[in-house]
Motif scaffolding. Sequence first.
Motif, PDB file in Angstrom:
ATOM      1  N   VAL A 211      20.502 -53.763 -20.258  1.00 52.92           N
ATOM      2  CA  VAL A 211      19.798 -54.397 -19.137  1.00 52.92           C
ATOM      3  C   VAL A 211      19.855 -55.923 -19.236  1.00 52.92           C
ATOM      4  CG1 VAL A 211      17.575 -54.671 -17.977  1.00 52.92           C
ATOM      5  CG2 VAL A 211      18.284 -52.416 -18.802  1.00 52.92           C
ATOM      6  N   PHE A 212      19.614 -56.450 -20.438  1.00 57.89           N
ATOM      7  CA  PHE A 212      19.507 -57.907 -20.564  1.00 57.89           C
ATOM      8  C   PHE A 212      20.854 -58.605 -20.403  1.00 57.89           C
ATOM      9  CE2 PHE A 212      18.275 -61.978 -22.595  1.00 57.89           C
ATOM     10  CZ  PHE A 212      17.099 -62.212 -21.883  1.00 57.89           C
TER      11      PHE A 212
ATOM     12  N   ASP B  78       6.014 -53.043 -20.878  1.00 57.92           N
ATOM     13  CA  ASP B  78       5.244 -53.912 -19.988  1.00 57.92           C
ATOM     14  C   ASP B  78       5.892 -55.295 -19.869  1.00 57.92           C
ATOM     15  OD1 ASP B  78       3.468 -51.840 -19.634  1.00 57.92           O
ATOM     16  OD2 ASP B  78       1.965 -52.624 -21.022  1.00 57.92           O
ATOM     17  N   GLY B  79       6.495 -55.762 -20.961  1.00 57.89           N
ATOM     18  CA  GLY B  79       7.184 -57.050 -20.924  1.00 57.89           C
ATOM     19  C   GLY B  79       8.398 -57.015 -20.019  1.00 57.89           C
ATOM     20  N   TRP B  80       9.135 -55.923 -20.056  1.00 59.35           N
ATOM     21  CA  TRP B  80      10.292 -55.790 -19.152  1.00 59.35           C
ATOM     22  C   TRP B  80       9.836 -55.711 -17.706  1.00 59.35           C
ATOM     23  CZ3 TRP B  80      15.356 -56.180 -20.559  1.00 59.35           C
ATOM     24  CH2 TRP B  80      15.605 -56.210 -21.936  1.00 59.35           C
TER      25      TRP B  80
ATOM     26  N   ARG C 222       7.184 -57.153 -16.507  1.00 55.79           N
ATOM     27  CA  ARG C 222       6.815 -58.524 -16.122  1.00 55.79           C
ATOM     28  C   ARG C 222       8.048 -59.385 -15.861  1.00 55.79           C
ATOM     29  NH1 ARG C 222       2.811 -57.613 -20.049  1.00 55.79           N
ATOM     30  NH2 ARG C 222       4.088 -58.612 -21.661  1.00 55.79           N
ATOM     31  N   MET C 223       9.083 -59.208 -16.658  1.00 60.31           N
ATOM     32  CA  MET C 223      10.292 -59.994 -16.444  1.00 60.31           C
ATOM     33  C   MET C 223      10.866 -59.757 -15.052  1.00 60.31           C
ATOM     34  SD  MET C 223      13.971 -60.055 -18.475  1.00 60.31           S
ATOM     35  CE  MET C 223      14.698 -58.665 -17.572  1.00 60.31           C
ATOM     36  N   PHE C 224      10.899 -58.488 -14.638  1.00 62.98           N
ATOM     37  CA  PHE C 224      11.450 -58.213 -13.315  1.00 62.98           C
ATOM     38  C   PHE C 224      10.515 -58.640 -12.195  1.00 62.98           C
ATOM     39  CE2 PHE C 224      14.385 -55.560 -15.779  1.00 62.98           C
ATOM     40  CZ  PHE C 224      15.569 -56.084 -15.272  1.00 62.98           C
ATOM     41  N   GLN C 225       9.228 -58.730 -12.464  1.00 64.54           N
ATOM     42  CA  GLN C 225       8.324 -59.307 -11.478  1.00 64.54           C
ATOM     43  C   GLN C 225       8.580 -60.806 -11.343  1.00 64.54           C
ATOM     44  OE1 GLN C 225       6.504 -58.078  -9.251  1.00 64.54           O
ATOM     45  NE2 GLN C 225       5.113 -59.713  -8.615  1.00 64.54           N
TER      46      GLN C 225
ATOM     47  N   TYR D  24      15.081 -51.244 -10.470  1.00 65.12           N
ATOM     48  CA  TYR D  24      14.293 -50.695  -9.368  1.00 65.12           C
ATOM     49  C   TYR D  24      13.171 -49.785  -9.857  1.00 65.12           C
ATOM     50  CZ  TYR D  24      17.094 -52.869  -5.809  1.00 65.12           C
ATOM     51  OH  TYR D  24      17.690 -53.818  -4.995  1.00 65.12           O
ATOM     52  N   LEU D  25      13.347 -49.153 -11.005  1.00 64.66           N
ATOM     53  CA  LEU D  25      12.214 -48.425 -11.595  1.00 64.66           C
ATOM     54  C   LEU D  25      11.095 -49.417 -11.940  1.00 64.66           C
ATOM     55  CD1 LEU D  25      14.012 -45.887 -13.957  1.00 64.66           C
ATOM     56  CD2 LEU D  25      12.939 -45.408 -11.749  1.00 64.66           C
ATOM     57  N   MET D  26      11.481 -50.592 -12.471  1.00 67.35           N
ATOM     58  CA  MET D  26      10.486 -51.625 -12.764  1.00 67.35           C
ATOM     59  C   MET D  26       9.880 -52.177 -11.473  1.00 67.35           C
ATOM     60  SD  MET D  26      10.364 -51.720 -16.064  1.00 67.35           S
ATOM     61  CE  MET D  26      10.694 -49.946 -15.926  1.00 67.35           C
TER      62      MET D  26
END
Length: 239
Positions: free
Chosen positions: A100-101, A152-154, A156-159, A207-209
């Motif tokens: 992902v990253f 939760d961090g991932w 937040r990153m996508f937010q 998109y799941l995030m």
Amino acid sequence: MPTLKLALPAAVLRIRGISMGELRLDNLYAMIAHIYSEQNAQRPVSATFAHFVEVCGMLTILDRRKKREGVEIPDALCKALGWYFPLMAKMRVRSVEDLVFRKYPYVCPYCRRCPHEDFVCKSVRGTAPTVDHDKLRALYKENYRRKPVGLDGWQRMFQDIYPRSPDDKARSTLGLFEELGELAEAIRVHERHPKYFAGEAADVFTYLMGLANEYGIRLLQETSEQFRFEDECIKRYPG
């Protein structure tokens, strides 16, 4: 092709006493993939993918406001991850974090900004010529220390990259099913074009995030409660 060996993290062995801050995304990946490894060993990739799509269909309840007996949005989100991870294992993905990253190094891969700029991204179509791979690799190295740890961090990153708001209507649901179609193609042509899969799998994860973020915003607005995706996953998959 060598068999993927998912090391069962020590955290799994003491899951009841674990501090959530210790559980990396790859730990969660290894844990859930391990739970279902025996069941999935004899299944073809197509069957695992079909089950993943089946549970993703439950996520439409977020936008349709339709009640399905025995299904709540947190359940559907966790079940989606619960099949996404075994699918990644079937495809020999060693690290979901890295997969992902590398495509989303704390920026949108197309405009290379955080938050992304919609006008700039509207001018591209997500095809290979629109991605500057050299610049993306440089951003991967530059932003590596910002790589999230837990789920939760991932989220937040996508937010941060793709902010959701209460006004979003089916944005993530439509995006998810578009990407599922592209992931299906990537799986179908994987023997001839193996590199295609990684980018599409990363897109599905975003998109799941996004769905998790949309749900979290609506839940906070309607009930003042916080949605903790990682906690919900651990409740349902406690090692």
